[in-house]
Design a protein around this motif. Structure first.
Motif, PDB file in Angstrom:
ATOM      1  N   ALA A  22      -6.623   0.322  20.813  1.00  0.00           N
ATOM      2  CA  ALA A  22      -5.929   0.929  21.947  1.00  0.00           C
ATOM      3  C   ALA A  22      -6.325   0.217  23.233  1.00  0.00           C
ATOM      4  O   ALA A  22      -7.415  -0.339  23.332  1.00  0.00           O
ATOM      5  CB  ALA A  22      -6.293   2.406  22.043  1.00  0.00           C
ATOM      6  N   TYR A  23      -5.432   0.240  24.195  1.00  0.00           N
ATOM      7  CA  TYR A  23      -5.735  -0.310  25.508  1.00  0.00           C
ATOM      8  C   TYR A  23      -6.727   0.597  26.234  1.00  0.00           C
ATOM      9  O   TYR A  23      -6.792   1.792  25.979  1.00  0.00           O
ATOM     10  CB  TYR A  23      -4.455  -0.433  26.344  1.00  0.00           C
ATOM     11  N   HIS A  24      -7.477   0.039  27.142  1.00  0.00           N
ATOM     12  CA  HIS A  24      -8.410   0.770  28.004  1.00  0.00           C
ATOM     13  C   HIS A  24      -9.529   1.456  27.220  1.00  0.00           C
ATOM     14  O   HIS A  24     -10.091   2.438  27.687  1.00  0.00           O
ATOM     15  CB  HIS A  24      -7.690   1.781  28.886  1.00  0.00           C
ATOM     16  N   VAL A  25      -9.827   0.979  26.018  1.00  0.00           N
ATOM     17  CA  VAL A  25     -10.954   1.482  25.235  1.00  0.00           C
ATOM     18  C   VAL A  25     -11.861   0.291  24.954  1.00  0.00           C
ATOM     19  O   VAL A  25     -11.389  -0.767  24.542  1.00  0.00           O
ATOM     20  CB  VAL A  25     -10.491   2.112  23.893  1.00  0.00           C
ATOM     21  N   THR A  26     -13.144   0.460  25.199  1.00  0.00           N
ATOM     22  CA  THR A  26     -14.099  -0.610  24.944  1.00  0.00           C
ATOM     23  C   THR A  26     -14.639  -0.458  23.531  1.00  0.00           C
ATOM     24  O   THR A  26     -15.154   0.603  23.164  1.00  0.00           O
ATOM     25  CB  THR A  26     -15.266  -0.539  25.947  1.00  0.00           C
ATOM     26  N   TYR A  27     -14.497  -1.502  22.725  1.00  0.00           N
ATOM     27  CA  TYR A  27     -14.966  -1.498  21.347  1.00  0.00           C
ATOM     28  C   TYR A  27     -16.100  -2.502  21.191  1.00  0.00           C
ATOM     29  O   TYR A  27     -16.124  -3.526  21.862  1.00  0.00           O
ATOM     30  CB  TYR A  27     -13.846  -1.912  20.381  1.00  0.00           C
ATOM     31  N   THR A  28     -17.010  -2.214  20.281  1.00  0.00           N
ATOM     32  CA  THR A  28     -17.980  -3.192  19.819  1.00  0.00           C
ATOM     33  C   THR A  28     -17.473  -3.647  18.458  1.00  0.00           C
ATOM     34  O   THR A  28     -17.272  -2.817  17.565  1.00  0.00           O
ATOM     35  CB  THR A  28     -19.380  -2.563  19.676  1.00  0.00           C
ATOM     36  N   LEU A  29     -17.232  -4.934  18.305  1.00  0.00           N
ATOM     37  CA  LEU A  29     -16.667  -5.448  17.058  1.00  0.00           C
ATOM     38  C   LEU A  29     -17.769  -6.053  16.201  1.00  0.00           C
ATOM     39  O   LEU A  29     -18.595  -6.818  16.687  1.00  0.00           O
ATOM     40  CB  LEU A  29     -15.590  -6.488  17.357  1.00  0.00           C
ATOM     41  N   ARG A  30     -17.770  -5.712  14.930  1.00  0.00           N
ATOM     42  CA  ARG A  30     -18.724  -6.250  13.962  1.00  0.00           C
ATOM     43  C   ARG A  30     -17.939  -6.839  12.802  1.00  0.00           C
ATOM     44  O   ARG A  30     -17.008  -6.209  12.303  1.00  0.00           O
ATOM     45  CB  ARG A  30     -19.631  -5.151  13.413  1.00  0.00           C
ATOM     46  N   LEU A  31     -18.308  -8.025  12.391  1.00  0.00           N
ATOM     47  CA  LEU A  31     -17.706  -8.641  11.212  1.00  0.00           C
ATOM     48  C   LEU A  31     -18.552  -8.250  10.017  1.00  0.00           C
ATOM     49  O   LEU A  31     -19.759  -8.466  10.011  1.00  0.00           O
ATOM     50  CB  LEU A  31     -17.661 -10.154  11.370  1.00  0.00           C
ATOM     51  N   LYS A  32     -17.929  -7.636   9.011  1.00  0.00           N
ATOM     52  CA  LYS A  32     -18.681  -7.093   7.888  1.00  0.00           C
ATOM     53  C   LYS A  32     -17.887  -7.267   6.601  1.00  0.00           C
ATOM     54  O   LYS A  32     -16.803  -6.715   6.465  1.00  0.00           O
ATOM     55  CB  LYS A  32     -18.945  -5.609   8.153  1.00  0.00           C
ATOM     56  N   ASN A  33     -18.395  -8.069   5.683  1.00  0.00           N
ATOM     57  CA  ASN A  33     -17.776  -8.262   4.363  1.00  0.00           C
ATOM     58  C   ASN A  33     -16.308  -8.676   4.428  1.00  0.00           C
ATOM     59  O   ASN A  33     -15.502  -8.260   3.628  1.00  0.00           O
ATOM     60  CB  ASN A  33     -17.904  -6.998   3.507  1.00  0.00           C
ATOM     61  N   GLY A  34     -15.920  -9.457   5.409  1.00  0.00           N
ATOM     62  CA  GLY A  34     -14.558  -9.962   5.491  1.00  0.00           C
ATOM     63  C   GLY A  34     -13.579  -9.074   6.229  1.00  0.00           C
ATOM     64  O   GLY A  34     -12.379  -9.283   6.159  1.00  0.00           O
ATOM     65  N   TYR A  35     -14.053  -8.069   6.914  1.00  0.00           N
ATOM     66  CA  TYR A  35     -13.180  -7.241   7.739  1.00  0.00           C
ATOM     67  C   TYR A  35     -13.872  -6.978   9.066  1.00  0.00           C
ATOM     68  O   TYR A  35     -15.056  -7.243   9.230  1.00  0.00           O
ATOM     69  CB  TYR A  35     -12.786  -5.926   7.055  1.00  0.00           C
ATOM     70  N   ILE A  36     -13.129  -6.458  10.022  1.00  0.00           N
ATOM     71  CA  ILE A  36     -13.675  -6.177  11.348  1.00  0.00           C
ATOM     72  C   ILE A  36     -13.889  -4.682  11.477  1.00  0.00           C
ATOM     73  O   ILE A  36     -13.007  -3.889  11.179  1.00  0.00           O
ATOM     74  CB  ILE A  36     -12.708  -6.666  12.445  1.00  0.00           C
ATOM     75  N   LEU A  37     -15.074  -4.324  11.922  1.00  0.00           N
ATOM     76  CA  LEU A  37     -15.404  -2.938  12.172  1.00  0.00           C
ATOM     77  C   LEU A  37     -15.417  -2.738  13.680  1.00  0.00           C
ATOM     78  O   LEU A  37     -16.125  -3.436  14.397  1.00  0.00           O
ATOM     79  CB  LEU A  37     -16.781  -2.633  11.583  1.00  0.00           C
ATOM     80  N   ALA A  38     -14.581  -1.837  14.193  1.00  0.00           N
ATOM     81  CA  ALA A  38     -14.470  -1.584  15.627  1.00  0.00           C
ATOM     82  C   ALA A  38     -15.138  -0.254  15.949  1.00  0.00           C
ATOM     83  O   ALA A  38     -14.727   0.789  15.447  1.00  0.00           O
ATOM     84  CB  ALA A  38     -13.012  -1.552  16.053  1.00  0.00           C
ATOM     85  N   LEU A  39     -16.175  -0.302  16.778  1.00  0.00           N
ATOM     86  CA  LEU A  39     -16.919   0.892  17.132  1.00  0.00           C
ATOM     87  C   LEU A  39     -16.681   1.250  18.594  1.00  0.00           C
ATOM     88  O   LEU A  39     -16.785   0.398  19.466  1.00  0.00           O
ATOM     89  CB  LEU A  39     -18.419   0.667  16.909  1.00  0.00           C
ATOM     90  N   LYS A  40     -16.360   2.499  18.851  1.00  0.00           N
ATOM     91  CA  LYS A  40     -16.232   2.995  20.219  1.00  0.00           C
ATOM     92  C   LYS A  40     -17.631   3.323  20.740  1.00  0.00           C
ATOM     93  O   LYS A  40     -18.569   3.449  19.949  1.00  0.00           O
ATOM     94  CB  LYS A  40     -15.367   4.250  20.246  1.00  0.00           C
ATOM     95  N   PRO A  41     -17.786   3.470  22.040  1.00  0.00           N
ATOM     96  CA  PRO A  41     -19.105   3.827  22.577  1.00  0.00           C
ATOM     97  C   PRO A  41     -19.610   5.127  21.946  1.00  0.00           C
ATOM     98  O   PRO A  41     -18.879   6.098  21.795  1.00  0.00           O
ATOM     99  CB  PRO A  41     -18.849   4.020  24.072  1.00  0.00           C
ATOM    100  N   GLY A  42     -20.861   5.118  21.520  1.00  0.00           N
ATOM    101  CA  GLY A  42     -21.463   6.301  20.906  1.00  0.00           C
ATOM    102  C   GLY A  42     -21.277   6.381  19.403  1.00  0.00           C
ATOM    103  O   GLY A  42     -21.883   7.228  18.754  1.00  0.00           O
ATOM    104  N   GLU A  43     -20.450   5.536  18.811  1.00  0.00           N
ATOM    105  CA  GLU A  43     -20.264   5.542  17.357  1.00  0.00           C
ATOM    106  C   GLU A  43     -21.259   4.596  16.706  1.00  0.00           C
ATOM    107  O   GLU A  43     -21.715   3.640  17.311  1.00  0.00           O
ATOM    108  CB  GLU A  43     -18.848   5.104  16.975  1.00  0.00           C
ATOM    109  N   HIS A  44     -21.583   4.887  15.472  1.00  0.00           N
ATOM    110  CA  HIS A  44     -22.444   4.002  14.697  1.00  0.00           C
ATOM    111  C   HIS A  44     -21.828   3.813  13.318  1.00  0.00           C
ATOM    112  O   HIS A  44     -20.937   4.559  12.922  1.00  0.00           O
ATOM    113  CB  HIS A  44     -23.867   4.567  14.596  1.00  0.00           C
ATOM    114  N   ILE A  45     -22.313   2.816  12.602  1.00  0.00           N
ATOM    115  CA  ILE A  45     -21.755   2.491  11.288  1.00  0.00           C
ATOM    116  C   ILE A  45     -22.172   3.564  10.290  1.00  0.00           C
ATOM    117  O   ILE A  45     -23.338   3.898  10.166  1.00  0.00           O
ATOM    118  CB  ILE A  45     -22.242   1.111  10.811  1.00  0.00           C
TER     119      ILE A  45
END
Length: 60
Positions: A22-45
């Motif tokens: 989504a626009y105007h949302v800051t994500y932390t992107l992690r590459l994991k096992n061939g896919y991208i994991l997008a984390l919002k602030p405050g989320e964890h894996i």
């Protein structure tokens, strides 16, 4: 340098569900096992299996 193929890696949220960014949302992107994991602030894996091995469409 060789040209790389433009691959669209699937993007998932912290619980393993497909995600559209989504626009105007800051994500932390992690590459994991061939896919991208997008984390919002405050989320964890959350521990999850290899999503590409369980994705039926990607096996074919």
């Amino acid at each position: 340098m060789s040209k790389s193929d433009n691959l669209n890696l699937p993007i998932y949220d912290n619980r393993g569900k497909p995600l559209e960014l989504a626009y105007h949302v800051t994500y932390t992107l992690r590459l994991k096992n061939g896919y991208i994991l997008a984390l919002k602030p405050g989320e964890h894996i959350v521990r999850m299996p290899n999503l590409l091995a369980t994705d039926v469409k990607r096996r074919a």
